[in-house]
Design an enzyme around this catalytic site. Structure first.
Site, PDB file in Angstrom:
ATOM      1  CB  VAL A  59      -4.157  11.062  -3.870  1.00  0.00           C
ATOM      2  CG1 VAL A  59      -5.444  11.019  -5.148  1.00  0.00           C
ATOM      3  CG2 VAL A  59      -3.286  12.469  -4.000  1.00  0.00           C
ATOM      4  CG  MET A  86      -4.395   1.904   0.104  1.00  0.00           C
ATOM      5  SD  MET A  86      -3.031   1.611  -0.311  1.00  0.00           S
ATOM      6  CE  MET A  86      -3.037   0.156  -0.059  1.00  0.00           C
ATOM      7  CD  GLU A  87      -2.417   0.179  -4.097  1.00  0.00           C
ATOM      8  OE1 GLU A  87      -2.631   1.134  -3.918  1.00  0.00           O
ATOM      9  OE2 GLU A  87      -1.422  -0.693  -4.048  1.00  0.00           O
ATOM     10  CG  ASN A  88      -7.170  -0.432   0.650  1.00  0.00           C
ATOM     11  OD1 ASN A  88      -5.647  -1.091   0.967  1.00  0.00           O
ATOM     12  ND2 ASN A  88      -8.082   0.841   0.808  1.00  0.00           N
ATOM     13  CD  GLU A 107      -5.649   3.738  -6.221  1.00  0.00           C
ATOM     14  OE1 GLU A 107      -4.658   2.489  -5.804  1.00  0.00           O
ATOM     15  OE2 GLU A 107      -4.655   4.951  -6.419  1.00  0.00           O
ATOM     16  CD  GLU A 165       2.317   1.765  -6.902  1.00  0.00           C
ATOM     17  OE1 GLU A 165       1.668   2.242  -7.672  1.00  0.00           O
ATOM     18  OE2 GLU A 165       1.631   1.620  -5.914  1.00  0.00           O
ATOM     19  CE1 TYR A 186       2.441   5.444  -7.999  1.00  0.00           C
ATOM     20  CE2 TYR A 186       4.806   6.040  -6.384  1.00  0.00           C
ATOM     21  CZ  TYR A 186       2.882   5.445  -6.359  1.00  0.00           C
ATOM     22  OH  TYR A 186       2.279   5.363  -5.443  1.00  0.00           O
TER      23      TYR A 186
HETATM   24 ZN   LIG Z   1      -0.450   2.660  -7.243  1.00  0.00          ZN
END
Ligand SMILES: [Zn+2]
Length: 673
Positions: free
Chosen positions: A274, A276-278, A302, A324, A390
């Site tokens: 879904v 991604m925290e780039n 994110e 997470e 999570y």
């Molecule tokens: Zn995450």
């Protein structure tokens, strides 16, 4: 599909060495990674004494592209020499590269290793033909590094324990916009060359690249969205102003945002997860745009990773909960500040509901329900990621916040924790030690050893969280859901259905409707007359709602063999091209007696599916996946049924040409984190 300008495979070329001075794939001074027994790079402290080696003479065969120009240390001789190196099998998702450094190299002497390599079709790199984009005009490429895919993108220390800055030079055809997870970027139009630099040390998995027909629009003072032109107005509308509000809320809680910009790029439906925290550039799947509340939660999650995960990173893959669990906690602090406690409790209830569903599937003694999971050699760490990472992680962090008695004091602690550990990697003990020294009164009370709630037990016991948050502040939103569900399962049905149909759910929050449908899914198969009444009452209404709602209703249709609504399943599958909305339905269809229907729909739509997704569905069609699919430790297997498990930044598929077998079938878990 076209490969970038690489001309020679890595093995055909020696790995030359240069003195330190600048970055190719920059091993910056802070990273000091342990190379192997032969080599240990050293900090810069002892001055730039170059070692005297010369460039190798290129051998026969295709010539490599010229080396990038590095600023030389003034007065230093250009020095390069070929190095012996060895490639050894490691796992099917990567090999190990051992480079032997010259014996002349002194301890603490700076040096630079240059590796020439080619990377074409790799697990981290997804090439898309134009027809797999929304605009159908230009090809598209994106990378997905988490957790251990980026070793197929560039040679690296692919562990979250090692962080470094990076620079990249990317050449692209005119009209193709290239973006990376970097703090600086420039573009020289005449050359078609982009240059990127990430000034803060990051782990390898956070290096990310995307290129395609992408256009920008500002949505705040330090944020813009990037999307294909046809999606840009929607993306801008939905996020304009909001991202700055979330960033500001997060800054008030956890200190300054340290990455400069916070941009968001919307990816085509084949993006395997879904979001991604780039860093500097969150990647998010476009399909989520139609489900507003999920979009909000996913982006805030994110945003929270900017502090927890990106700035302070779990040093080992066995403790992914550190990123997470803390990011989920921070995300909920942000939503509490921005949208209130009731909404946050509703979202939490929805997710904890999913956690308990997952536990019923896995069993209470499943080793992956531990916070500290054991990573056996050869196992892809992505396989260890699940809702426990999570939500059990969140519950532990929440428990810590309760111990100190005041969420604001706990925010202060987390702020100090980020300040102390930013740009480094930590283990759980670092967090817990910091916690106990920040709250000496708790240390005195030995809160870490309270019977039944020992920190050690939180980390190492299987099963549900040892304590769960009080969600009573959300009861105004969750109680109607419970009540409606009770009605639909009460006897006699006709009276109950009459009462139930008088309740208007069209004004409900998405998470309320999703929670209600999840409960019905849990109870499926339902008596046929219940399904008939449900369909009469809700089918048209739900069909006009967002995809998160529709997928749940259609799963109920499929699991109950409710043929009158099957045409809606077909229409949905004809319009959805993402894993998260197709795989759960195909799995349900093939588990039951609707496989021929599934085959027919698949043959009509397969041309528009990404090859990796096509392979996954083909495998589902050829085998069927039952709810009792056995957990597998096969590293080539798909980590989780990614379509069903919707954790935001859960792992990318590591498939290559492998057909996946669902490692832990999470088909009953439709959640987003
Ligand atoms: Zn995450």
């Amino acid at each position: 599909r076209s490969a970038p300008n690489h001309s020679a495979p890595a093995q055909s070329l020696p790995a030359p060495i240069r003195p330190a001075g600048a970055q190719a794939l920059d091993s910056a001074p802070h990273s000091a990674p342990a190379l192997s027994a032969q080599a240990r790079p050293s900090p810069r402290a002892h001055g730039p004494t170059a070692c005297a080696f010369a460039f190798p003479t290129p051998g026969p065969g295709p010539q490599p592209p010229p080396l990038p120009a590095f600023p030389e240390t003034p007065g230093a001789e250009p020095a390069c020499c070929p190095l012996a190196f060895r490639l050894d099998p490691f796992t099917d998702y990567g090999s190990s590269l051992t480079v032997t450094l010259p014996a002349e190299l002194q301890a603490h002497q700076p040096f630079q290793v240059i590796l020439r390599y080619t990377s074409t079709d790799a697990p981290a790199i997804w090439w898309l033909d134009p027809e797999l984009t929304y605009g159908n005009a230009k090809p598209f490429v994106f990378t997905q590094g988490h957790s251990v895919c980026n070793r197929s993108f560039f040679p690296c220390f692919d562990t979250p324990a090692v962080k470094c800055t990076y620079s990249a030079v990317v050449k692209a055809p005119s009209g193709v916009q290239v973006l990376m997870s970097a703090t600086q970027s420039t573009y020289v139009e005449e050359e078609g060359v982009y240059r990127f630099h990430m000034e803060h040390p990051v782990p390898a998995y956070l290096v990310a690249l995307v290129a395609g027909d992408l256009k920008p629009a500002d949505i705040g003072p330090r944020s813009r969205v990037w999307a294909e032109p046809c999606l840009l107005p929607t993306a801008t509308n939905k996020l304009s102003g909001a991202v700055e509000e979330w960033l500001s809320a997060a800054e008030r809680l956890y200190g300054p945002y340290m990455w400069g910009r916070y941009d968001i790029v919307f990816l085509p439906p084949s993006f395997p997860i879904v979001a991604m925290e780039n860093p500097c550039l969150t990647f998010i799947i476009s399909s989520i745009l139609e489900s507003d509340e999920f979009l909000v939660i996913d982006v805030i999650h994110e945003v929270a990773h900017s502090w927890f995960g990106n700035a302070v990173t779990n040093a080992t893959w066995e403790e992914m909960w550190l990123s997470e669990g803390l990011a989920t906690y921070a995300q909920r602090r942000i939503t509490t500040e921005t949208y209130g406690a009731a909404f946050t409790c509703l979202e939490t209830a929805f997710r904890l509901d999913a956690l308990h569903r997952q536990m019923r599937l896995l069993g209470e003694d499943s080793p992956v329900s531990k916070l500290q999971v054991k990573l056996e050699p050869g196992v892809n760490p992505s396989h260890l990621m699940n809702l426990f990472t999570y939500e059990k992680g969140y519950c532990f962090v929440y428990y810590l916040s309760q111990l100190c008695g005041d969420p604001q004091r706990f925010d202060e602690f987390l702020r100090a924790y980020v300040e102390k550990y930013k740009f480094t990697s930590v283990v759980a003990q670092d967090l817990l030690d910091s916690f106990l020294s920040f709250f000496p009164e708790l240390k005195e009370q030995s809160v870490d050893c309270r019977a039944g709630l020992e920190f050690e037990r939180w980390l190492n016991a299987t099963g549900p969280p040892l304590a769960e948050p009080d969600l009573s502040q959300g009861s105004s939103l969750t109680r109607p859901v419970e009540a409606l569900f009770q009605l639909w399962t009460a006897e006699p049905l006709d009276q109950a259905a009459a009462l139930a149909s008088a309740i208007d759910i069209s004004k409900w929050r998405t998470f309320q409707t999703a929670l209600f449908l999840d409960r019905l899914l849990d109870g499926s198969p339902l008596p046929q007359e219940v399904v008939m009444s449900l369909s009469k009452c809700y089918s048209s209404l739900l069909d006009s709602m967002n995809a998160e709602i529709r997928i749940r209703w259609l799963q109920i249709v499929v699991r109950n063999y409710y043929y009158p609504d099957l045409h809606r399943v077909r229409r949905f599958l004809e319009s959805q091209m993402s894993r998260m909305y197709t795989i759960p339905l195909y799995e349900d269809l093939c588990t039951g007696a609707l496989k021929s229907f599934a085959l027919e729909v698949f043959y009509q739509t397969q041309g528009r599916l990404h090859p990796n997704l096509r392979r996954t569905i083909q495998q589902i069609l050829s085998q069927g996946l039952g709810p009792s699919a056995e957990p597998s430790t096969d590293p080539s297997a798909e980590p989780v049924s990614a379509g069903a498990d919707r954790d935001s930044d859960s792992p990318a598929l590591l498939l290559g040409d492998e057909a996946p077998s669902s490692a832990i079938s999470l088909r009953d878990v439709n959640v987003s984190a």
